[in-house]
Design a protein around this motif. Structure first.
Motif, short mmCIF file in Angstrom:
data_model
loop_
_atom_site.label_atom_id
_atom_site.label_comp_id
_atom_site.label_asym_id
_atom_site.label_seq_id
_atom_site.Cartn_x
_atom_site.Cartn_y
_atom_site.Cartn_z
N ASP A 192 28.64 45.53 29.34
CA ASP A 192 30.04 45.61 28.96
C ASP A 192 30.88 45.40 30.21
OD1 ASP A 192 32.59 46.21 28.15
OD2 ASP A 192 32.10 48.14 27.22
N CYS A 193 31.35 44.18 30.40
CA CYS A 193 32.05 43.83 31.64
C CYS A 193 33.37 44.56 31.80
CB CYS A 193 32.28 42.32 31.69
SG CYS A 193 30.75 41.37 31.83
N ARG A 194 33.85 45.20 30.75
CA ARG A 194 35.12 45.93 30.82
C ARG A 194 34.92 47.44 30.91
NH1 ARG A 194 39.17 42.46 30.15
NH2 ARG A 194 38.73 40.45 29.17
N LEU A 195 33.69 47.86 31.15
CA LEU A 195 33.40 49.28 31.27
C LEU A 195 33.43 49.69 32.74
CD1 LEU A 195 32.51 52.05 30.29
CD2 LEU A 195 30.15 51.18 30.20
N ILE A 196 34.34 50.60 33.07
CA ILE A 196 34.50 51.12 34.42
C ILE A 196 33.86 52.51 34.49
CG2 ILE A 196 36.14 51.81 36.21
CD1 ILE A 196 38.17 49.89 34.86
N VAL A 197 33.03 52.72 35.48
CA VAL A 197 32.35 54.01 35.64
C VAL A 197 32.88 54.74 36.86
CG1 VAL A 197 30.14 55.11 36.18
CG2 VAL A 197 30.24 53.30 34.47
N TRP A 198 33.09 56.05 36.68
CA TRP A 198 33.37 56.98 37.78
C TRP A 198 32.24 58.01 37.75
CZ3 TRP A 198 36.81 58.32 41.68
CH2 TRP A 198 36.76 59.65 42.11
N VAL A 223 45.92 46.06 30.09
CA VAL A 223 44.59 45.50 30.37
C VAL A 223 43.56 46.17 29.46
CG1 VAL A 223 42.80 45.20 32.12
CG2 VAL A 223 45.23 45.01 32.76
N ASP A 224 42.65 45.38 28.93
CA ASP A 224 41.58 45.90 28.07
C ASP A 224 40.45 46.44 28.94
OD1 ASP A 224 39.88 46.47 25.97
OD2 ASP A 224 39.14 44.41 25.82
N GLN A 327 42.59 44.72 37.88
CA GLN A 327 43.27 43.83 36.93
C GLN A 327 42.76 42.40 37.08
OE1 GLN A 327 47.46 43.31 37.63
NE2 GLN A 327 47.84 42.36 35.63
N HIS A 328 42.61 41.95 38.31
CA HIS A 328 42.12 40.60 38.57
C HIS A 328 40.71 40.42 38.01
CE1 HIS A 328 41.45 36.80 40.63
NE2 HIS A 328 40.35 37.31 41.18
N TRP A 329 39.85 41.39 38.23
CA TRP A 329 38.48 41.30 37.72
C TRP A 329 38.44 41.34 36.20
CZ3 TRP A 329 34.70 44.79 41.06
CH2 TRP A 329 34.62 44.26 42.36
N GLY A 332 40.12 38.18 34.57
CA GLY A 332 39.53 36.90 34.99
C GLY A 332 38.03 36.96 34.85
N THR A 333 37.34 36.72 35.95
CA THR A 333 35.88 36.73 35.95
C THR A 333 35.39 37.72 37.00
OG1 THR A 333 35.85 34.38 35.36
CG2 THR A 333 33.81 35.33 36.24
N LEU A 334 34.43 38.52 36.62
CA LEU A 334 33.86 39.46 37.58
C LEU A 334 33.17 38.69 38.71
CD1 LEU A 334 32.20 42.21 35.34
CD2 LEU A 334 34.32 42.39 36.64
N PRO A 335 33.15 39.23 39.91
CA PRO A 335 32.40 38.59 41.00
C PRO A 335 30.90 38.65 40.68
CG PRO A 335 33.09 40.78 41.65
CD PRO A 335 33.76 40.51 40.34
N PRO A 336 30.10 37.91 41.42
CA PRO A 336 28.65 37.96 41.17
C PRO A 336 28.10 39.37 41.38
CG PRO A 336 29.24 36.14 42.64
CD PRO A 336 30.45 36.99 42.50
N GLN A 337 27.00 39.66 40.72
CA GLN A 337 26.35 40.94 40.96
C GLN A 337 25.88 41.00 42.41
OE1 GLN A 337 23.22 41.49 38.10
NE2 GLN A 337 24.62 41.86 36.41
N PHE A 338 25.97 42.19 42.97
CA PHE A 338 25.50 42.40 44.33
C PHE A 338 24.45 43.48 44.32
CE2 PHE A 338 25.60 44.78 48.34
CZ PHE A 338 25.28 43.77 49.22
#
Length: 362
Positions: A192-198, A223-224, A327-329, A332-338
């Motif tokens: 889920d590219c829109r899931l933010i974890v803390w 923002v979604d 917001q940018h991520w 738009g598009t997430l950066p590559p996995q690191f």
């Protein structure tokens, strides 16, 4: 307080090591348990004190262990930096010539204090004296080592007189960097590219108020996104957590401490892992999430500067930097996995093996 011998039977051929952990919190315990399980050829004897009552623990551990030290003399003492090693050796003269290594999960010179805390030099002095009493100083990151040495140098400049010359150089020659090995977490089948974890403690040094402000800003922009609120918290919910629950309840997919399997599953499908920490000496929780494929977004400071490329960092002195990058991520598009391979078990276990193999029988 506990005293535990290794499962392996002690033999005359085995090297006998005391592993002293004076503030046996989660990360300290995980490191100690990994070490003893990974190197069973060592005859470990672990002494621990609970990870609570910080001021008493860092100053009083030699007293707590006064009558609890094992009778058998060790070949090596491996102590965490919360151990008042100088006092411990002073109270037990039979230990004066036992080689001693000090492992720094953190250092008090770089540890931020809340406004409610009394600022005392005692914790710093305990670690300074312990470092002087140790033969070898091991740190979990370059940031930890460098901030410790810089803190000592700054302290010497503040003292009125009779400071020893060249103290930093004397200690620097004993220093090595050897991080805690992080076990990687398997990525999920979907993400889920829109899931933010803390996944940090909800305490002042992790700055949850900054995280809450960024989440509010994203919400105001329409923002979604979704959010998982993990990490330890006190019985009375912190203000930042209350705010997120009240205003962003419809976006919360998890809130609280999860069983380990559920926690790993969530990290394996998360899109982004965020830190707003005011202090971080290795950042185990972010490393775990990054190993599972979540994109790390961390302050351009602390240990993070040596772990993650610039595209995964934001300016911590800019209140809008975190929300703008999120917001940018997210739009738009997430950066590559690191993948933080240099901090994971396959890379670090051989280095720890080399260290353990260097222990000599006395």
């Amino acid at each position: 307080m506990s005293c535990r011998a290794s499962v392996a039977a002690s033999t005359r051929e085995q090297i006998h090591v005391w592993l002293l952990s004076a503030y046996h919190a989660d990360s300290h315990a995980a490191w100690a348990n990994w070490l003893t399980a990974t190197f069973p050829s060592i005859d470990w004897q672990m002494l621990t004190l609970p990870g609570r009552h910080f001021a008493w623990r860092i100053r009083g551990n030699p007293l707590s262990w006064l009558d609890a030290l094992p009778e058998r003399r060790p070949d090596l003492i491996m102590a965490t930096s919360m151990v008042d090693l100088a006092t411990l050796k002073g109270l037990h003269p039979q230990l004066h010539d036992v080689p001693s290594w000090l492992y720094f999960h953190e250092n008090q010179f770089a540890y931020p204090q809340s406004q409610r805390q009394f600022r005392s030099l005692d914790p710093c002095m305990v670690q300074l004296y312990a470092a002087l009493a140790a033969d070898r100083l091991l740190f979990n990151s370059r940031f930890n080592r460098d901030s410790f040495l810089a803190g000592i140098e700054a302290l010497m400049q503040r003292l009125p007189d009779h400071q020893p010359a060249g103290l930093r150089a004397r200690l620097e020659s004993r220093c090595d960097v050897l991080p805690v090995p992080v076990r990687s977490i398997k990525a999920g089948k979907s993400r889920d590219c829109r899931l933010i974890v803390w996944n940090h403690r909800w305490e002042y040094d992790k700055a949850p108020d900054r995280f809450a402000a960024a989440m509010m800003a994203l919400d105001a922009l329409g923002v979604d996104f979704r959010v998982a609120l993990l990490g330890k918290r006190s019985e009375s919910a912190p203000e930042a957590l209350v705010r997120i629950r009240k205003q962003l309840g419809h976006r919360i997919i998890a809130d609280g401490h999860l069983p380990r399997d559920e926690y790993e599953s969530l990290l394996g499908r998360a899109g982004i892992i965020v830190s707003t920490a005011l202090h971080e000496f290795q950042g185990l929780s972010v490393l775990e999430a990054a190993s599972a494929g979540a994109r790390p977004l961390v302050p351009d400071a602390l240990c993070y500067a040596e772990q993650y490329p610039a595209e995964y960092r934001y300016r911590p002195d800019d209140p809008k930097a975190l929300s703008e990058k999120l917001q940018h991520w997210l739009t738009g598009t997430l950066p590559p996995q690191f993948r933080p391979d240099d901090w994971l078990v396959p890379s670090l276990a051989p280095k720890w093996k080399g260290l353990i193999n260097s222990i000599e029988k006395r």
